[in-house]
Write an enzyme that holds these catalytic residues in place. Structure first.
Site, mmCIF file in Angstrom:
data_model
loop_
_atom_site.group_PDB
_atom_site.id
_atom_site.type_symbol
_atom_site.label_atom_id
_atom_site.label_comp_id
_atom_site.label_asym_id
_atom_site.label_seq_id
_atom_site.Cartn_x
_atom_site.Cartn_y
_atom_site.Cartn_z
ATOM 1 N N CYS A 88 71.536 3.214 -3.092
ATOM 2 C CA CYS A 88 72.092 3.975 -1.982
ATOM 3 C C CYS A 88 73.114 3.100 -1.278
ATOM 4 O O CYS A 88 72.982 1.873 -1.268
ATOM 5 C CB CYS A 88 70.952 4.350 -1.030
ATOM 6 S SG CYS A 88 71.511 5.046 0.537
ATOM 7 N N ALA A 98 53.897 27.852 10.443
ATOM 8 C CA ALA A 98 52.814 27.709 9.472
ATOM 9 C C ALA A 98 53.277 27.727 8.026
ATOM 10 O O ALA A 98 52.601 28.249 7.145
ATOM 11 C CB ALA A 98 51.754 28.794 9.708
ATOM 12 N N ASP A 106 58.297 21.005 21.067
ATOM 13 C CA ASP A 106 57.262 21.864 20.502
ATOM 14 C C ASP A 106 56.091 21.878 21.483
ATOM 15 O O ASP A 106 56.005 21.070 22.405
ATOM 16 C CB ASP A 106 56.848 21.375 19.113
ATOM 17 C CG ASP A 106 56.192 22.488 18.286
ATOM 18 O OD1 ASP A 106 55.958 23.589 18.825
ATOM 19 O OD2 ASP A 106 55.911 22.245 17.089
ATOM 20 N N ASP A 113 52.213 29.126 19.974
ATOM 21 C CA ASP A 113 51.872 30.107 18.935
ATOM 22 C C ASP A 113 50.678 29.611 18.134
ATOM 23 O O ASP A 113 50.360 28.422 18.145
ATOM 24 C CB ASP A 113 53.072 30.296 18.008
ATOM 25 C CG ASP A 113 53.605 28.966 17.480
ATOM 26 O OD1 ASP A 113 54.343 28.295 18.228
ATOM 27 O OD2 ASP A 113 53.226 28.572 16.365
HETATM 28 N N1 GUN Z 1 55.183 22.772 13.551
HETATM 29 C C1 GUN Z 1 54.891 23.018 12.253
HETATM 30 N N2 GUN Z 1 54.417 24.273 12.105
HETATM 31 C C2 GUN Z 1 54.423 24.840 13.340
HETATM 32 C C3 GUN Z 1 54.064 26.139 13.829
HETATM 33 O O1 GUN Z 1 53.644 27.027 13.092
HETATM 34 N N3 GUN Z 1 54.234 26.362 15.178
HETATM 35 C C4 GUN Z 1 54.717 25.395 16.008
HETATM 36 N N4 GUN Z 1 54.845 25.686 17.307
HETATM 37 N N5 GUN Z 1 55.046 24.171 15.580
HETATM 38 C C5 GUN Z 1 54.903 23.897 14.250
HETATM 39 ZN ZN ZN Z 2 70.176 3.980 2.097
#
Ligand code: GUN
Ligand code: ZN
Length: 475
Positions: free
Chosen positions: A277, A194, A91, A126
Protein backbone atom coordinates in the site's frame (compact mmCIF):
# COMPACT_ATOMS: atom_id res chain seq x y z
CA UNK A 1 -36.04 25.17 13.03
CA UNK A 2 -33.80 25.17 9.97
CA UNK A 3 -34.57 22.50 7.44
CA UNK A 4 -31.63 20.68 5.91
CA UNK A 5 -31.32 19.36 2.49
CA UNK A 6 -30.21 16.26 0.66
CA UNK A 7 -29.44 17.00 -2.94
CA UNK A 8 -28.64 14.30 -5.48
CA UNK A 9 -26.04 15.38 -8.02
CA UNK A 10 -25.35 12.18 -10.00
CA UNK A 11 -26.89 8.72 -10.32
CA UNK A 12 -26.01 5.21 -11.44
CA UNK A 13 -28.13 2.10 -10.82
CA UNK A 14 -29.84 3.09 -7.60
CA UNK A 15 -26.57 4.68 -6.43
CA UNK A 16 -26.03 8.36 -6.29
CA UNK A 17 -23.67 11.11 -5.30
CA UNK A 18 -25.39 13.54 -3.00
CA UNK A 19 -24.84 16.42 -0.63
CA UNK A 20 -26.22 16.18 2.88
CA UNK A 21 -26.29 19.50 4.67
CA UNK A 22 -25.73 19.49 8.44
CA UNK A 23 -25.15 22.29 10.97
CA UNK A 24 -21.39 21.55 10.84
CA UNK A 25 -21.07 21.38 7.09
CA UNK A 26 -21.96 19.33 4.06
CA UNK A 27 -21.24 15.63 3.75
CA UNK A 28 -20.76 14.54 0.16
CA UNK A 29 -22.27 11.07 -0.09
CA UNK A 30 -21.65 8.20 -0.34
CA UNK A 31 -19.53 8.71 2.75
CA UNK A 32 -18.08 6.69 5.59
CA UNK A 33 -18.38 8.05 9.10
CA UNK A 34 -15.64 6.46 11.25
CA UNK A 35 -16.96 5.26 14.59
CA UNK A 36 -15.28 7.05 17.48
CA UNK A 37 -15.44 5.32 20.83
CA UNK A 38 -15.66 8.04 23.50
CA UNK A 39 -13.42 5.96 25.79
CA UNK A 40 -10.92 4.33 23.55
CA UNK A 41 -9.52 5.81 20.37
CA UNK A 42 -6.71 4.38 18.30
CA UNK A 43 -6.90 7.41 15.98
CA UNK A 44 -7.57 10.81 17.62
CA UNK A 45 -10.76 12.33 16.11
CA UNK A 46 -8.82 15.49 15.30
CA UNK A 47 -6.80 13.51 12.76
CA UNK A 48 -9.76 11.93 10.99
CA UNK A 49 -10.49 14.80 8.61
CA UNK A 50 -6.90 14.75 7.40
CA UNK A 51 -7.19 11.06 6.57
CA UNK A 52 -10.38 11.71 4.59
CA UNK A 53 -13.38 11.64 6.96
CA UNK A 54 -16.15 14.12 6.20
CA UNK A 55 -17.87 13.34 9.48
CA UNK A 56 -17.85 10.84 12.29
CA UNK A 57 -20.28 8.89 14.42
CA UNK A 58 -20.10 8.33 18.15
CA UNK A 59 -22.30 6.72 20.74
CA UNK A 60 -24.33 9.12 22.85
CA UNK A 61 -25.42 6.35 25.21
CA UNK A 62 -21.83 5.62 26.26
CA UNK A 63 -21.30 9.33 26.92
CA UNK A 64 -24.60 9.65 28.78
CA UNK A 65 -24.03 6.60 30.97
CA UNK A 66 -20.77 7.95 32.43
CA UNK A 67 -21.23 10.94 34.75
CA UNK A 68 -17.90 12.54 33.92
CA UNK A 69 -18.25 12.19 30.16
CA UNK A 70 -21.84 13.34 30.33
CA UNK A 71 -21.09 16.59 32.12
CA UNK A 72 -18.04 17.28 29.95
CA UNK A 73 -20.08 16.77 26.77
CA UNK A 74 -22.93 18.93 28.08
CA UNK A 75 -20.49 21.64 28.99
CA UNK A 76 -18.43 21.93 25.81
CA UNK A 77 -20.69 20.17 23.30
CA UNK A 78 -19.88 16.97 21.47
CA UNK A 79 -17.61 18.74 18.95
CA UNK A 80 -15.42 20.24 21.65
CA UNK A 81 -15.59 17.03 23.64
CA UNK A 82 -14.22 14.95 20.75
CA UNK A 83 -12.05 17.65 19.20
CA UNK A 84 -13.71 17.40 15.78
CA UNK A 85 -15.33 20.31 14.06
CA UNK A 86 -17.11 18.56 11.18
CA UNK A 87 -20.49 16.81 11.15
CA UNK A 88 -21.02 14.42 14.06
CA UNK A 89 -23.76 11.81 14.10
CA UNK A 90 -24.65 10.25 17.44
CA UNK A 91 -26.10 6.78 17.84
CA UNK A 92 -28.54 6.07 20.63
CA UNK A 93 -27.36 2.91 22.36
CA UNK A 94 -29.55 0.57 20.34
CA UNK A 95 -26.62 -1.81 19.98
CA UNK A 96 -26.20 -1.95 23.77
CA UNK A 97 -29.95 -2.48 24.00
CA UNK A 98 -29.67 -5.50 21.73
CA UNK A 99 -26.88 -6.88 23.93
CA UNK A 100 -28.31 -6.19 27.41
CA UNK A 101 -32.05 -6.30 26.74
CA UNK A 102 -32.82 -2.99 28.43
CA UNK A 103 -31.20 0.37 29.13
CA UNK A 104 -31.45 2.83 31.99
CA UNK A 105 -32.46 5.64 29.64
CA UNK A 106 -35.58 6.18 27.55
CA UNK A 107 -35.61 6.96 23.86
CA UNK A 108 -36.92 10.47 24.52
CA UNK A 109 -34.17 11.17 27.08
CA UNK A 110 -31.40 10.02 24.76
CA UNK A 111 -32.75 12.12 21.86
CA UNK A 112 -32.94 15.16 24.13
CA UNK A 113 -29.41 14.46 25.31
CA UNK A 114 -28.11 14.23 21.73
CA UNK A 115 -29.68 17.61 20.98
CA UNK A 116 -28.27 19.05 24.21
CA UNK A 117 -24.69 18.10 23.34
CA UNK A 118 -25.09 19.64 19.88
CA UNK A 119 -25.09 16.49 17.76
CA UNK A 120 -25.58 17.13 14.04
CA UNK A 121 -27.61 13.97 13.44
CA UNK A 122 -29.48 12.27 16.28
CA UNK A 123 -30.90 8.75 16.39
CA UNK A 124 -33.82 7.55 18.56
CA UNK A 125 -33.53 4.28 20.49
CA UNK A 126 -34.75 1.80 17.85
CA UNK A 127 -34.91 -1.93 18.55
CA UNK A 128 -32.49 -3.85 16.31
CA UNK A 129 -34.45 -7.05 15.75
CA UNK A 130 -32.04 -9.76 14.58
CA UNK A 131 -32.59 -11.87 11.44
CA UNK A 132 -34.78 -14.99 11.40
CA UNK A 133 -36.92 -14.28 14.47
CA UNK A 134 -40.66 -15.00 14.40
CA UNK A 135 -42.82 -12.65 12.42
CA UNK A 136 -44.78 -11.65 15.50
CA UNK A 137 -41.65 -10.69 17.40
CA UNK A 138 -40.32 -8.65 14.47
CA UNK A 139 -43.70 -6.93 14.00
CA UNK A 140 -44.10 -6.22 17.73
CA UNK A 141 -40.61 -4.74 18.05
CA UNK A 142 -41.14 -2.71 14.90
CA UNK A 143 -44.26 -1.21 16.45
CA UNK A 144 -42.19 -0.12 19.47
CA UNK A 145 -39.51 1.35 17.19
CA UNK A 146 -42.14 3.26 15.19
CA UNK A 147 -43.70 4.57 18.38
CA UNK A 148 -40.30 5.88 19.46
CA UNK A 149 -39.77 7.48 16.08
CA UNK A 150 -43.15 9.19 16.40
CA UNK A 151 -42.18 10.46 19.83
CA UNK A 152 -38.72 11.61 18.69
CA UNK A 153 -40.21 13.53 15.77
CA UNK A 154 -41.96 15.76 18.34
CA UNK A 155 -38.96 16.35 20.62
CA UNK A 156 -37.57 19.90 20.58
CA UNK A 157 -34.19 19.34 18.96
CA UNK A 158 -32.97 22.71 17.74
CA UNK A 159 -30.75 22.40 14.67
CA UNK A 160 -30.13 18.67 15.00
CA UNK A 161 -31.11 16.47 12.07
CA UNK A 162 -33.07 13.40 13.08
CA UNK A 163 -32.67 9.87 11.74
CA UNK A 164 -35.58 7.41 11.52
CA UNK A 165 -34.19 3.89 11.62
CA UNK A 166 -35.88 1.18 9.54
CA UNK A 167 -36.17 -2.17 11.30
CA UNK A 168 -38.24 -5.29 10.52
CA UNK A 169 -35.69 -8.12 10.71
CA UNK A 170 -35.55 -10.24 7.53
CA UNK A 171 -39.22 -9.73 6.66
CA UNK A 172 -39.50 -7.75 3.44
CA UNK A 173 -43.07 -6.81 4.17
CA UNK A 174 -42.08 -5.33 7.54
CA UNK A 175 -39.05 -3.51 6.13
CA UNK A 176 -41.23 -1.93 3.46
CA UNK A 177 -43.85 -0.94 6.00
CA UNK A 178 -41.16 0.43 8.32
CA UNK A 179 -39.84 2.57 5.46
CA UNK A 180 -43.31 3.85 4.61
CA UNK A 181 -44.24 4.65 8.20
CA UNK A 182 -40.91 6.33 8.95
CA UNK A 183 -41.13 8.47 5.83
CA UNK A 184 -44.65 9.58 6.73
CA UNK A 185 -43.13 11.08 9.87
CA UNK A 186 -40.47 12.81 7.79
CA UNK A 187 -36.87 12.29 8.93
CA UNK A 188 -33.65 13.82 7.62
CA UNK A 189 -31.92 10.46 7.23
CA UNK A 190 -33.12 6.86 7.18
CA UNK A 191 -30.68 4.31 8.62
CA UNK A 192 -31.31 0.63 7.90
CA UNK A 193 -30.83 -1.20 11.17
CA UNK A 194 -29.87 -4.67 12.33
CA UNK A 195 -27.95 -5.62 9.21
CA UNK A 196 -24.66 -6.32 11.01
CA UNK A 197 -25.54 -10.00 11.69
CA UNK A 198 -26.27 -10.47 7.96
CA UNK A 199 -22.92 -8.98 6.95
CA UNK A 200 -21.01 -10.91 9.60
CA UNK A 201 -22.36 -14.18 8.26
CA UNK A 202 -21.85 -13.15 4.60
CA UNK A 203 -25.61 -13.36 3.94
CA UNK A 204 -25.44 -10.88 1.08
CA UNK A 205 -28.59 -12.15 -0.62
CA UNK A 206 -30.59 -11.37 2.51
CA UNK A 207 -28.78 -8.08 2.93
CA UNK A 208 -29.76 -7.07 -0.61
CA UNK A 209 -33.40 -7.94 0.07
CA UNK A 210 -33.39 -5.95 3.30
CA UNK A 211 -31.97 -2.91 1.51
CA UNK A 212 -34.31 -3.22 -1.46
CA UNK A 213 -37.46 -3.79 0.62
CA UNK A 214 -36.62 -0.92 2.98
CA UNK A 215 -35.93 1.40 0.07
CA UNK A 216 -39.18 0.42 -1.58
CA UNK A 217 -40.95 1.89 1.42
CA UNK A 218 -38.84 5.09 1.38
CA UNK A 219 -38.98 8.02 -1.05
CA UNK A 220 -36.26 7.40 -3.67
CA UNK A 221 -34.59 10.74 -2.95
CA UNK A 222 -34.29 10.19 0.83
CA UNK A 223 -30.75 9.74 2.20
CA UNK A 224 -30.12 6.23 3.54
CA UNK A 225 -27.52 5.09 6.07
CA UNK A 226 -26.47 1.43 6.30
CA UNK A 227 -25.82 0.94 10.00
CA UNK A 228 -22.68 -0.95 10.91
CA UNK A 229 -21.42 -1.38 7.35
CA UNK A 230 -17.76 -0.51 7.56
CA UNK A 231 -16.03 -3.08 5.44
CA UNK A 232 -14.80 -1.72 2.10
CA UNK A 233 -15.71 -5.05 0.52
CA UNK A 234 -19.40 -4.20 0.46
CA UNK A 235 -19.36 -0.47 -0.29
CA UNK A 236 -19.85 -0.88 -4.04
CA UNK A 237 -22.82 -3.21 -3.65
CA UNK A 238 -24.50 -1.10 -1.00
CA UNK A 239 -23.95 2.14 -2.91
CA UNK A 240 -25.33 0.59 -6.11
CA UNK A 241 -28.45 -0.30 -4.13
CA UNK A 242 -28.87 3.30 -3.02
CA UNK A 243 -27.15 3.54 0.38
CA UNK A 244 -25.58 6.93 1.01
CA UNK A 245 -23.93 6.81 4.43
CA UNK A 246 -21.90 4.16 6.21
CA UNK A 247 -20.24 3.93 9.58
CA UNK A 248 -17.02 2.08 10.12
CA UNK A 249 -15.94 0.57 13.39
CA UNK A 250 -14.10 -2.09 11.38
CA UNK A 251 -11.01 0.09 10.84
CA UNK A 252 -10.42 0.26 14.61
CA UNK A 253 -11.64 -3.21 15.59
CA UNK A 254 -9.54 -4.84 12.88
CA UNK A 255 -6.50 -2.83 13.93
CA UNK A 256 -6.90 -3.98 17.50
CA UNK A 257 -6.50 -7.56 16.25
CA UNK A 258 -3.59 -6.68 13.96
CA UNK A 259 -5.71 -7.02 10.82
CA UNK A 260 -4.57 -4.96 7.85
CA UNK A 261 -7.19 -4.25 5.17
CA UNK A 262 -6.52 -4.26 1.45
CA UNK A 263 -8.93 -4.01 -1.45
CA UNK A 264 -8.49 -7.74 -2.02
CA UNK A 265 -8.89 -9.01 1.50
CA UNK A 266 -7.44 -8.75 4.96
CA UNK A 267 -3.93 -9.79 6.08
CA UNK A 268 -2.76 -10.38 9.58
CA UNK A 269 0.08 -7.94 10.05
CA UNK A 270 2.28 -10.82 11.32
CA UNK A 271 1.95 -12.50 7.93
CA UNK A 272 3.15 -9.51 5.96
CA UNK A 273 6.76 -9.12 4.79
CA UNK A 274 5.99 -6.04 2.67
CA UNK A 275 3.34 -3.34 2.91
CA UNK A 276 1.34 -3.55 -0.32
CA UNK A 277 0.00 0.00 0.00
CA UNK A 278 1.20 3.53 -0.69
CA UNK A 279 -0.87 5.44 1.85
CA UNK A 280 1.03 8.00 3.99
CA UNK A 281 1.35 5.41 6.78
CA UNK A 282 2.61 2.51 4.68
CA UNK A 283 4.98 4.67 2.67
CA UNK A 284 6.72 5.97 5.78
CA UNK A 285 6.69 2.96 8.12
CA UNK A 286 7.92 -0.60 8.23
CA UNK A 287 5.91 -3.76 8.77
CA UNK A 288 7.47 -3.97 12.23
CA UNK A 289 6.34 -0.48 13.16
CA UNK A 290 2.76 -1.25 12.12
CA UNK A 291 2.86 -4.57 13.96
CA UNK A 292 3.68 -2.80 17.20
CA UNK A 293 1.22 0.08 16.86
CA UNK A 294 -2.48 -0.54 16.29
CA UNK A 295 -3.00 3.18 15.70
CA UNK A 296 -0.89 2.93 12.54
CA UNK A 297 -2.90 -0.06 11.29
CA UNK A 298 -6.15 1.78 12.09
CA UNK A 299 -4.99 4.79 10.07
CA UNK A 300 -4.00 2.57 7.16
CA UNK A 301 -7.38 0.79 7.35
CA UNK A 302 -9.10 4.17 7.14
CA UNK A 303 -7.02 5.24 4.14
CA UNK A 304 -7.98 2.00 2.38
CA UNK A 305 -11.67 2.46 3.23
CA UNK A 306 -11.80 6.06 1.99
CA UNK A 307 -9.88 5.10 -1.13
CA UNK A 308 -12.42 2.38 -1.94
CA UNK A 309 -15.29 4.78 -1.40
CA UNK A 310 -13.69 7.35 -3.71
CA UNK A 311 -13.39 4.67 -6.36
CA UNK A 312 -17.07 3.78 -5.91
CA UNK A 313 -17.94 7.47 -6.21
CA UNK A 314 -15.86 7.84 -9.33
CA UNK A 315 -17.67 4.87 -10.91
CA UNK A 316 -21.01 6.40 -9.92
CA UNK A 317 -20.02 9.77 -11.33
CA UNK A 318 -18.76 8.50 -14.65
CA UNK A 319 -21.85 6.41 -15.21
CA UNK A 320 -23.99 9.48 -15.09
CA UNK A 321 -26.19 9.29 -18.15
CA UNK A 322 -25.11 12.67 -19.57
CA UNK A 323 -21.59 11.40 -19.57
CA UNK A 324 -22.62 8.16 -21.26
CA UNK A 325 -24.40 10.11 -23.95
CA UNK A 326 -21.39 12.24 -24.68
CA UNK A 327 -18.71 9.60 -24.68
CA UNK A 328 -20.26 6.20 -25.04
CA UNK A 329 -21.23 5.96 -28.68
CA UNK A 330 -19.93 2.47 -29.39
CA UNK A 331 -22.51 -0.02 -30.59
CA UNK A 332 -23.18 -2.43 -27.77
CA UNK A 333 -25.07 -5.66 -27.35
CA UNK A 334 -28.85 -5.62 -27.17
CA UNK A 335 -30.55 -3.96 -24.27
CA UNK A 336 -33.73 -5.21 -22.75
CA UNK A 337 -36.85 -3.14 -22.53
CA UNK A 338 -38.35 -4.31 -19.29
CA UNK A 339 -40.88 -1.76 -18.21
CA UNK A 340 -41.63 1.94 -18.08
CA UNK A 341 -38.24 2.97 -16.62
CA UNK A 342 -36.53 1.61 -19.71
CA UNK A 343 -38.55 4.00 -21.89
CA UNK A 344 -36.38 6.79 -20.47
CA UNK A 345 -33.07 5.03 -20.93
CA UNK A 346 -30.24 7.06 -22.40
CA UNK A 347 -30.49 5.11 -25.69
CA UNK A 348 -34.06 6.31 -26.16
CA UNK A 349 -33.19 9.83 -25.13
CA UNK A 350 -30.35 9.95 -27.59
CA UNK A 351 -32.50 8.60 -30.40
CA UNK A 352 -35.10 11.30 -29.69
CA UNK A 353 -32.44 13.88 -30.36
CA UNK A 354 -30.81 12.12 -33.29
CA UNK A 355 -34.01 11.58 -35.19
CA UNK A 356 -34.32 15.32 -35.70
CA UNK A 357 -31.38 14.91 -38.12
CA UNK A 358 -33.37 12.76 -40.54
CA UNK A 359 -34.05 14.79 -43.65
CA UNK A 360 -36.90 13.01 -45.40
CA UNK A 361 -38.58 13.96 -48.66
CA UNK A 362 -41.07 12.10 -50.82
CA UNK A 363 -43.01 9.08 -49.63
CA UNK A 364 -42.15 7.50 -46.34
CA UNK A 365 -43.57 4.23 -45.14
CA UNK A 366 -43.62 3.42 -41.41
CA UNK A 367 -44.49 -0.16 -40.59
CA UNK A 368 -43.88 -2.90 -38.08
CA UNK A 369 -40.79 -4.85 -38.96
CA UNK A 370 -42.64 -8.13 -39.49
CA UNK A 371 -45.28 -6.52 -41.64
CA UNK A 372 -44.06 -7.59 -45.08
CA UNK A 373 -45.14 -5.46 -48.00
CA UNK A 374 -45.32 -5.99 -51.76
CA UNK A 375 -44.95 -2.45 -53.03
CA UNK A 376 -41.63 -1.30 -51.61
CA UNK A 377 -40.90 0.66 -54.77
CA UNK A 378 -43.85 2.94 -54.09
CA UNK A 379 -41.83 4.50 -51.27
CA UNK A 380 -38.67 6.54 -51.03
CA UNK A 381 -38.01 5.47 -47.45
CA UNK A 382 -39.08 2.48 -45.40
CA UNK A 383 -38.93 2.76 -41.65
CA UNK A 384 -39.62 0.25 -38.89
CA UNK A 385 -41.95 1.16 -36.07
CA UNK A 386 -40.91 -0.22 -32.68
CA UNK A 387 -41.72 1.01 -29.20
CA UNK A 388 -40.19 2.64 -27.30
CA UNK A 389 -38.11 4.17 -30.14
CA UNK A 390 -40.66 5.19 -32.72
CA UNK A 391 -39.59 4.97 -36.38
CA UNK A 392 -36.05 4.34 -37.62
CA UNK A 393 -34.62 3.27 -41.00
CA UNK A 394 -35.55 -0.39 -41.52
CA UNK A 395 -31.99 -1.18 -42.55
CA UNK A 396 -30.84 -0.49 -39.02
CA UNK A 397 -33.20 -2.91 -37.37
CA UNK A 398 -30.55 -5.47 -36.42
CA UNK A 399 -28.11 -2.90 -35.13
CA UNK A 400 -27.76 -1.42 -31.70
CA UNK A 401 -29.82 0.04 -30.13
CA UNK A 402 -32.78 -0.82 -32.39
CA UNK A 403 -32.21 -4.55 -31.89
CA UNK A 404 -33.35 -4.10 -28.27
CA UNK A 405 -35.25 -7.01 -26.82
CA UNK A 406 -38.59 -5.64 -25.84
CA UNK A 407 -40.06 -7.93 -23.21
CA UNK A 408 -42.97 -5.73 -22.15
CA UNK A 409 -44.95 -3.54 -24.51
CA UNK A 410 -46.52 -1.25 -22.05
CA UNK A 411 -48.39 1.97 -22.45
CA UNK A 412 -45.31 4.06 -21.66
CA UNK A 413 -43.31 2.42 -24.44
CA UNK A 414 -46.07 2.99 -26.99
CA UNK A 415 -46.57 6.59 -25.87
CA UNK A 416 -42.88 7.43 -26.15
CA UNK A 417 -42.76 5.79 -29.61
CA UNK A 418 -45.78 7.72 -30.88
CA UNK A 419 -44.41 10.99 -29.49
CA UNK A 420 -41.23 10.34 -31.44
CA UNK A 421 -43.13 9.51 -34.63
CA UNK A 422 -45.11 12.74 -34.22
CA UNK A 423 -41.87 14.69 -33.88
CA UNK A 424 -40.35 12.94 -36.89
CA UNK A 425 -43.36 13.81 -39.04
CA UNK A 426 -43.41 17.40 -37.85
CA UNK A 427 -39.70 17.82 -38.58
CA UNK A 428 -40.17 16.63 -42.16
CA UNK A 429 -43.03 18.66 -43.59
CA UNK A 430 -41.92 17.92 -47.16
CA UNK A 431 -42.46 14.19 -46.82
CA UNK A 432 -45.70 12.25 -46.98
CA UNK A 433 -45.91 9.59 -44.34
CA UNK A 434 -47.91 6.40 -44.50
CA UNK A 435 -48.18 4.69 -41.15
CA UNK A 436 -49.26 1.08 -41.28
CA UNK A 437 -50.64 1.12 -37.83
CA UNK A 438 -50.21 -2.04 -35.80
CA UNK A 439 -53.66 -3.18 -34.72
CA UNK A 440 -52.65 -3.25 -31.08
CA UNK A 441 -52.21 0.51 -30.90
CA UNK A 442 -55.41 1.99 -29.44
CA UNK A 443 -57.42 4.18 -31.83
CA UNK A 444 -57.36 6.97 -29.27
CA UNK A 445 -53.59 7.32 -29.55
CA UNK A 446 -53.76 7.34 -33.34
CA UNK A 447 -56.27 10.20 -33.16
CA UNK A 448 -53.76 12.16 -31.09
CA UNK A 449 -51.05 11.42 -33.59
CA UNK A 450 -53.22 12.64 -36.49
CA UNK A 451 -53.99 15.82 -34.64
CA UNK A 452 -50.32 16.81 -34.54
CA UNK A 453 -49.02 15.22 -37.72
CA UNK A 454 -50.86 16.48 -40.81
CA UNK A 455 -48.74 14.99 -43.56
CA UNK A 456 -49.80 11.52 -42.47
CA UNK A 457 -51.98 8.73 -43.81
CA UNK A 458 -52.81 5.93 -41.45
CA UNK A 459 -53.47 2.47 -42.86
CA UNK A 460 -54.10 -0.88 -41.31
CA UNK A 461 -51.29 -3.27 -42.17
CA UNK A 462 -51.87 -5.85 -44.93
CA UNK A 463 -51.13 -8.84 -42.77
CA UNK A 464 -51.46 -7.28 -39.38
CA UNK A 465 -50.33 -9.15 -36.34
CA UNK A 466 -52.85 -9.06 -33.55
CA UNK A 467 -50.30 -9.10 -30.79
CA UNK A 468 -47.03 -7.27 -30.67
CA UNK A 469 -44.12 -9.49 -31.57
CA UNK A 470 -40.46 -8.92 -31.48
CA UNK A 471 -39.09 -12.26 -32.52
CA UNK A 472 -36.49 -12.62 -35.23
CA UNK A 473 -37.82 -15.82 -36.74
CA UNK A 474 -39.94 -14.21 -39.42
CA UNK A 475 -37.04 -13.59 -41.75
N1 GUN B 1 -25.70 0.12 14.83
C1 GUN B 1 -25.68 -1.06 14.17
N2 GUN B 1 -26.93 -1.52 13.98
C2 GUN B 1 -27.77 -0.60 14.52
C3 GUN B 1 -29.20 -0.51 14.61
O1 GUN B 1 -29.95 -1.37 14.15
N3 GUN B 1 -29.71 0.62 15.22
C4 GUN B 1 -28.89 1.60 15.72
N4 GUN B 1 -29.46 2.65 16.30
N5 GUN B 1 -27.56 1.53 15.65
C5 GUN B 1 -27.00 0.43 15.05
ZN1 ZN C 1 -1.51 1.84 3.83
Amino acid sequence: MKSYLFEIVAKDCAGRIGRLETPHGVIETPAILPVVNPFRQNVPPGELAEIGAEGLITNSYIIHRNMELRSAALEVGVHGFLGFNGPIMTDSGSYQLSQYGSLDVSSREIVEFQAAIGSDIGVPLDIPTPPDVTFSRAAGELDVTLERLREAACVERGEMLLAGTVQGSTFQELRRRAGEEASKLGFDLYPLGAVVPLMESYRYRDLVWVIVASKQGLPPAAPVHLFGAGHPMMFALAVALGCDLFDSAAYALYAKDGRYMTDRGTYHIQDLRYLPCSCPICSTHTVGELASDEGLIARHNLYVSFEEMRLVKQCTAVNHSDWIERLDRMPKSTFFYSGPESARRSEIRRFERYQTRFDLKGKVLIKEKNDTIENFSDFDYVMDFKPPFGAYPALLRETYPFNAEVTVWDHEAVLVALENVTRLIQCNPDANFTFKKPTWIPEKLIKELKKYAHNLTVQLPDNSSTTPTDSCDYE
